[in-house]
Design a protein around this motif. Structure first.
Motif, short mmCIF file in Angstrom:
data_model
loop_
_atom_site.label_atom_id
_atom_site.label_comp_id
_atom_site.label_asym_id
_atom_site.label_seq_id
_atom_site.Cartn_x
_atom_site.Cartn_y
_atom_site.Cartn_z
N ARG A 64 54.69 -70.61 -40.60
CA ARG A 64 53.99 -69.51 -39.94
C ARG A 64 52.74 -70.03 -39.25
O ARG A 64 52.09 -70.94 -39.74
CB ARG A 64 53.63 -68.43 -40.95
CG ARG A 64 54.84 -67.72 -41.55
CD ARG A 64 54.41 -66.67 -42.55
NE ARG A 64 55.55 -65.95 -43.11
CZ ARG A 64 55.44 -64.98 -44.01
NH1 ARG A 64 54.24 -64.61 -44.44
NH2 ARG A 64 56.53 -64.39 -44.47
N ARG A 65 52.37 -69.40 -38.12
CA ARG A 65 51.34 -70.02 -37.29
C ARG A 65 50.46 -68.99 -36.59
O ARG A 65 50.87 -67.85 -36.40
CB ARG A 65 52.02 -70.89 -36.22
CG ARG A 65 53.09 -70.14 -35.46
CD ARG A 65 54.06 -71.07 -34.78
NE ARG A 65 53.50 -71.65 -33.56
CZ ARG A 65 54.10 -72.58 -32.84
NH1 ARG A 65 55.27 -73.07 -33.24
NH2 ARG A 65 53.55 -73.05 -31.74
N VAL A 66 49.27 -69.43 -36.26
CA VAL A 66 48.38 -68.66 -35.40
C VAL A 66 47.90 -69.57 -34.28
O VAL A 66 47.68 -70.77 -34.49
CB VAL A 66 47.15 -68.09 -36.16
CG1 VAL A 66 47.57 -67.01 -37.14
CG2 VAL A 66 46.38 -69.19 -36.87
N ASP A 67 47.77 -69.00 -33.09
CA ASP A 67 47.21 -69.74 -31.96
C ASP A 67 45.72 -69.48 -31.89
O ASP A 67 45.25 -68.33 -32.03
CB ASP A 67 47.88 -69.32 -30.66
CG ASP A 67 49.33 -69.80 -30.58
OD1 ASP A 67 49.61 -70.88 -31.13
OD2 ASP A 67 50.15 -69.10 -29.97
N VAL A 68 44.96 -70.55 -31.67
CA VAL A 68 43.51 -70.45 -31.61
C VAL A 68 43.00 -71.27 -30.42
O VAL A 68 43.71 -72.12 -29.89
CB VAL A 68 42.83 -70.96 -32.91
CG1 VAL A 68 43.32 -70.18 -34.12
CG2 VAL A 68 43.07 -72.45 -33.10
N THR A 69 41.77 -71.01 -30.03
CA THR A 69 41.08 -71.84 -29.05
C THR A 69 39.71 -72.19 -29.60
O THR A 69 39.01 -71.32 -30.12
CB THR A 69 40.93 -71.11 -27.70
OG1 THR A 69 42.23 -70.83 -27.17
CG2 THR A 69 40.18 -71.99 -26.69
N LEU A 70 39.34 -73.47 -29.49
CA LEU A 70 38.04 -73.93 -29.94
C LEU A 70 37.18 -74.29 -28.73
O LEU A 70 37.64 -75.01 -27.83
CB LEU A 70 38.17 -75.16 -30.85
CG LEU A 70 38.51 -74.92 -32.32
CD1 LEU A 70 39.88 -74.28 -32.48
CD2 LEU A 70 38.45 -76.23 -33.10
N ALA A 71 35.96 -73.78 -28.69
CA ALA A 71 35.02 -74.07 -27.60
C ALA A 71 33.72 -74.58 -28.20
O ALA A 71 33.23 -74.04 -29.21
CB ALA A 71 34.77 -72.82 -26.77
#
Length: 231
Positions: free
Chosen positions: A201-208
């Protein structure tokens, strides 16, 4: 264009050994964190009371390149633990800070939850504290669902596991996919290496990278309650 995370020239490992007798040391006595901070970072009241009864503080420290930070942290902590055991003392992990319990970090496998704590500066924010020891900015999730903060904490643990493993070879800025396996590995779950299909199972994330605050700001593109933890 999002700025990359700068790689420090070096990082330091610092542990403080508290004892009831003075120890030989070439370093000056280190400052001690206030009791309130030790309690806030997870130290037990009983351990804090014992630490308060000890008169002398001795620093055990080392410096290293970022690429060797984990190994140097392990080695320096082991030296501090051995010194405390010899003199019936207790160890302060200065990077958090907190008192260390009897269980040492795994000697070979990175379990990132052993190296940082999670904090909630307000009711809708969760952040790490302790990743700076590896030359990384701390992670923060702003505007989280206040009713689901433990799930955001779990996602941050999975992100911290992956980011620390890949640093400094890979810059953490940009999109990433975090799986339940990453989360399990971050907590040292014995089943993290198994073939349980839920681990995919997965979640999409963005790191800034926020250079002004030296933070890695995490944006989740999926609801962790549904994507990771739904029945």
């Amino acid at each position: 264009m999002t700025r990359p995370v700068p790689i420090p020239r070096g990082v330091a490992a610092l542990y403080v050994v508290l004892t009831d007798e003075p120890l030989e040391s070439d370093s000056p006595a280190p400052p001690l964190p206030p009791v309130s901070l030790l309690l806030a970072r997870g130290s037990s009241p009983k351990a804090v009371r014992y630490a308060e009864s000890l008169t002398y503080a001795t620093a055990v420290s080392a410096e290293s390149d970022v690429s060797e930070a984990l190994e140097v942290q392990r080695r320096t902590q082991a030296e501090a633990r051995a010194l405390a055991a010899e003199h019936v003392g207790i160890v302060v992990d200065a990077a958090v800070p907190r008192l260390l319990g009897p269980e040492a970090p795994h000697p070979e496998v990175l379990r990132i939850s052993e190296w940082f704590v999670l904090e909630r500066p307000d009711e809708s924010t969760t952040t790490t504290h302790g990743l700076a020891r590896f030359g990384l900015p701390e992670l923060v999730v702003p505007d989280a669902d206040p009713d689901a903060l433990p799930m955001y904490d779990a996602v941050l643990t999975g992100i911290a596991q992956r980011v620390t493993e890949e640093w400094p070879d890979n810059d953490p800025v940009g999109p990433a996919t975090i799986t339940l396996r990453d989360v399990a590995r971050g907590y040292g779950d014995a089943g993290a290496g198994g073939d349980d299909p839920t681990l995919a199972r997965r979640v999409d994330v963005t790191l800034a990278y926020d250079a002004d605050r030296d933070l890695l700001v995490v944006t989740l593109h999926d609801d962790p309650a549904k994507a990771l933890f739904s029945a």
